[in-house]
Design an enzyme around this catalytic site. Structure first.
Site, PDB file in Angstrom:
ATOM      1  N   GLU A 242      18.699  -0.017  15.256  1.00 36.64           N
ATOM      2  CA  GLU A 242      18.215   1.260  15.807  1.00 36.64           C
ATOM      3  C   GLU A 242      17.651   1.057  17.214  1.00 36.64           C
ATOM      4  O   GLU A 242      17.157  -0.041  17.513  1.00 36.64           O
ATOM      5  CB  GLU A 242      17.168   1.896  14.870  1.00 36.64           C
ATOM      6  CG  GLU A 242      15.871   1.117  14.754  1.00 36.64           C
ATOM      7  CD  GLU A 242      14.892   1.745  13.767  1.00 36.64           C
ATOM      8  OE1 GLU A 242      15.266   1.969  12.607  1.00 36.64           O
ATOM      9  OE2 GLU A 242      13.753   1.997  14.185  1.00 36.64           O
TER      10      GLU A 242
ATOM     11  N   ARG B  84      12.661  -0.766   6.936  1.00 35.47           N
ATOM     12  CA  ARG B  84      13.153  -1.252   8.220  1.00 35.47           C
ATOM     13  C   ARG B  84      14.666  -1.280   8.187  1.00 35.47           C
ATOM     14  O   ARG B  84      15.260  -1.497   7.120  1.00 35.47           O
ATOM     15  CB  ARG B  84      12.683  -2.702   8.466  1.00 35.47           C
ATOM     16  CG  ARG B  84      11.333  -2.866   9.088  1.00 35.47           C
ATOM     17  CD  ARG B  84      11.293  -2.341  10.533  1.00 35.47           C
ATOM     18  NE  ARG B  84       9.972  -2.497  11.110  1.00 35.47           N
ATOM     19  CZ  ARG B  84       8.984  -1.597  11.044  1.00 35.47           C
ATOM     20  NH1 ARG B  84       9.162  -0.461  10.405  1.00 35.47           N
ATOM     21  NH2 ARG B  84       7.815  -1.822  11.627  1.00 35.47           N
TER      22      ARG B  84
ATOM     23  N   ILE C 160      12.688   3.775   3.918  1.00 40.28           N
ATOM     24  CA  ILE C 160      11.676   4.043   4.954  1.00 40.28           C
ATOM     25  C   ILE C 160      11.067   2.725   5.414  1.00 40.28           C
ATOM     26  O   ILE C 160      10.002   2.713   6.040  1.00 40.28           O
ATOM     27  CB  ILE C 160      10.559   4.997   4.473  1.00 40.28           C
ATOM     28  CG1 ILE C 160       9.864   4.453   3.209  1.00 40.28           C
ATOM     29  CG2 ILE C 160      11.076   6.396   4.246  1.00 40.28           C
ATOM     30  CD1 ILE C 160       8.519   5.138   2.936  1.00 40.28           C
TER      31      ILE C 160
ATOM     32  N   ARG D 290       0.827  -1.221   0.000  1.00 41.82           N
ATOM     33  CA  ARG D 290       0.000   0.000   0.000  1.00 41.82           C
ATOM     34  C   ARG D 290       0.856   1.263   0.000  1.00 41.82           C
ATOM     35  O   ARG D 290       0.577   2.216  -0.728  1.00 41.82           O
ATOM     36  CB  ARG D 290      -0.913  -0.002   1.228  1.00 41.82           C
ATOM     37  CG  ARG D 290      -2.051  -0.990   1.117  1.00 41.82           C
ATOM     38  CD  ARG D 290      -2.720  -1.180   2.450  1.00 41.82           C
ATOM     39  NE  ARG D 290      -1.869  -2.023   3.288  1.00 41.82           N
ATOM     40  CZ  ARG D 290      -2.299  -3.076   3.967  1.00 41.82           C
ATOM     41  NH1 ARG D 290      -3.566  -3.401   3.937  1.00 41.82           N
ATOM     42  NH2 ARG D 290      -1.469  -3.802   4.691  1.00 41.82           N
ATOM     43  N   ILE D 291       1.922   1.266   0.808  1.00 43.74           N
ATOM     44  CA  ILE D 291       2.752   2.484   0.896  1.00 43.74           C
ATOM     45  C   ILE D 291       3.538   2.684  -0.405  1.00 43.74           C
ATOM     46  O   ILE D 291       3.611   3.793  -0.939  1.00 43.74           O
ATOM     47  CB  ILE D 291       3.695   2.416   2.123  1.00 43.74           C
ATOM     48  CG1 ILE D 291       2.861   2.344   3.404  1.00 43.74           C
ATOM     49  CG2 ILE D 291       4.632   3.628   2.160  1.00 43.74           C
ATOM     50  CD1 ILE D 291       3.661   1.999   4.663  1.00 43.74           C
TER      51      ILE D 291
ATOM     52  N   HIS E 260      13.176   7.363  12.526  1.00 44.12           N
ATOM     53  CA  HIS E 260      11.992   6.494  12.339  1.00 44.12           C
ATOM     54  C   HIS E 260      10.691   7.282  12.559  1.00 44.12           C
ATOM     55  O   HIS E 260       9.893   6.963  13.445  1.00 44.12           O
ATOM     56  CB  HIS E 260      12.081   5.284  13.292  1.00 44.12           C
ATOM     57  CG  HIS E 260      11.246   4.118  12.830  1.00 44.12           C
ATOM     58  ND1 HIS E 260      11.622   2.809  13.023  1.00 44.12           N
ATOM     59  CD2 HIS E 260      10.058   4.059  12.177  1.00 44.12           C
ATOM     60  CE1 HIS E 260      10.702   1.999  12.527  1.00 44.12           C
ATOM     61  NE2 HIS E 260       9.738   2.747  11.992  1.00 44.12           N
ATOM     62  N   ILE E 261      10.500   8.291  11.693  1.00 41.65           N
ATOM     63  CA  ILE E 261       9.339   9.181  11.871  1.00 41.65           C
ATOM     64  C   ILE E 261       8.391   9.173  10.669  1.00 41.65           C
ATOM     65  O   ILE E 261       7.548  10.061  10.550  1.00 41.65           O
ATOM     66  CB  ILE E 261       9.778  10.639  12.166  1.00 41.65           C
ATOM     67  CG1 ILE E 261      10.703  11.185  11.058  1.00 41.65           C
ATOM     68  CG2 ILE E 261      10.434  10.748  13.529  1.00 41.65           C
ATOM     69  CD1 ILE E 261      10.905  12.694  11.107  1.00 41.65           C
TER      70      ILE E 261
HETATM   71  C1  8YV Z   1       5.893   2.912  13.724  1.00 39.80           C
HETATM   72  C2  8YV Z   1       6.391   1.741  11.519  1.00 39.80           C
HETATM   73  O1  8YV Z   1       5.937   4.207  14.168  1.00 39.80           O
HETATM   74  O2  8YV Z   1       4.132   1.137  11.284  1.00 39.80           O
HETATM   75  C3  8YV Z   1       5.301   0.789  11.175  1.00 39.80           C
HETATM   76  O3  8YV Z   1       5.623  -0.335  10.769  1.00 39.80           O
HETATM   77  O4  8YV Z   1       7.509   1.514  11.204  1.00 39.80           O
HETATM   78  C4  8YV Z   1       6.096   3.014  12.233  1.00 39.80           C
HETATM   79  O5  8YV Z   1       4.946   3.591  11.676  1.00 39.80           O
HETATM   80  C5  8YV Z   1       6.903   2.109  14.502  1.00 39.80           C
HETATM   81  O6  8YV Z   1       7.019   0.808  14.048  1.00 39.80           O
HETATM   82  C6  8YV Z   1       6.552   2.101  15.987  1.00 39.80           C
HETATM   83  O7  8YV Z   1       5.664   1.092  16.322  1.00 39.80           O
END
Ligand code: 8YV
Length: 326
Positions: free
Chosen positions: A269, A240, A238, A157-158, A287-288
């Site tokens: 991280e 992992r 963006i 989706r992203i 990680h924002i």
């Molecule tokens: C989260 C993310 O903020 O949704 C995910 O998979 O990486 C981020 O949106 C992070 O994982 C904290 O739970």
């Protein structure tokens, strides 16, 4: 009737916490210091449910130590902190928060791409340090974005949200690589063409990683893949930490074998490879990608709704292993 006990493993929005307190006995890690595996097990003991984030690992030993656990609701779409097979074997439901963060995260992917290609943070550091004394024809001249080729690895989706932004907003040619090819209608909407990974790396001016982390996707981008990229290309992660071999990336950034990288996630991280902190041609964010107030609230709400709907009504909204429901 006794109320079920749940652990909220990290600080969350107070109004969402209040909703949980209305129906459960809530043990809240209000200090918001990440619990060690031992502390997590201790706090999960006697709990029917838990609201976790990517920081808490739910694995076989934890599940064995907490036999009363029925559901763990992750406040994230990614769930590589869960051992899903072990959870399913133990009959523990896992849920995540898809959909609510898709567009916000795609926005951020684009923000990081733009910042990386156009050297936004590097130039800001220069200005803040008082080095800006005159205009120069090549001052922080970066890479073009509009009209170039974007390669997206991971077309969920992203990834699709990023493709639509790139194709429709920036007139980019979009290539993608994914475990499975999209249907023709989705490909048409995203204006994206399916290619193998090597072709994508060779032909893209910008590469964006949005693939979920698993043993199979570990180091999707390592030295070999980086060597295939165009010399002026940029790489944005963006997805992992661990999808990119950060040490190999440092090397190519330092030697300018690619132009720049933008990283929102890191191997190990919140530790960051120390050399990444010293190379100028990388944009680093903590990680924002999903971090807007509205989206983080929606994620917390979705995780809380999963706990409430499952523990009170037996019907979670977004289960990852629905087989445990049958
Ligand atoms: C989260 C993310 O903020 O949704 C995910 O998979 O990486 C981020 O949106 C992070 O994982 C904290 O739970």
């Amino acid at each position: 009737m006794t109320r079920a006990a749940v652990l909220v493993a990290r600080a969350i929005f107070p109004e969402v916490l209040d909703q949980l307190r209305q129906v459960f006995e809530v043990d809240h890690n209000q200090d918001d210091v990440v619990l060690s595996p031992g502390q997590l097990r201790e706090r999960l003991l006697g709990k029917a449910g838990a609201l976790t984030t990517g920081s808490e690992r739910i694995d076989g030993p934890t599940l064995q130590a907490c036999p009363g656990l029925k559901i763990v609701a992750n406040m994230a779409v990614g769930f590589n902190n869960f051992d899903i097979e072990a959870m399913t074997r133990a009959g523990v439901l896992a849920t995540n928060t898809p959909d609510v963060l898709t567009e916000t995260t795609a926005d951020f992917g684009f923000a990081l791409l733009m910042a990386t290609a156009r050297r936004v943070t590097e130039s800001e550091h220069y200005l803040r340090a008082g080095h800006w004394h005159q205009w120069r024809y090549d001052l922080f001249a970066g890479a073009e974005v509009h009209g170039t080729t974007l390669g997206i690895i991971g077309m969920g989706r992203i990834g699709q949200g990023i493709a639509r932004r790139a194709a429709h907003g920036f007139g980019m040619r979009v290539l993608y690589h994914n475990r499975s090819r999209l249907g023709p209608e989705l490909e048409r909407q995203c204006k994206a063409g399916y290619v193998d990974k090597a072709t994508l790396l060779r032909e893209s001016d910008h590469v964006m990683l949005v693939v979920p982390y698993s043993a199979a996707s570990h180091h999707t981008i390592g030295a070999r893949e980086l060597a295939l990229m165009k010399p002026g290309a940029t790489l944005v992660n963006i997805a992992r930490g661990g999808i990119v071999d950060d040490a190999a990336l440092v090397q190519v950034l330092r030697e300018r074998r690619i132009a720049a990288a933008g990283l929102d996630v890191f191997e190990g991280e919140p530790q960051v490879h120390p050399d990444l902190l010293t190379v100028p041609n990388v944009v680093l964010t903590p990680h924002i990608a999903s971090a807007t107030v509205a989206t983080r609230r929606a994620m917390a709400q979705r995780a809380a709704d999963n706990l409430i709907d499952f523990l009170l009504r037996g019907r979670p909204r977004t289960p990852l292993n629905p087989e445990v429901l049958t």
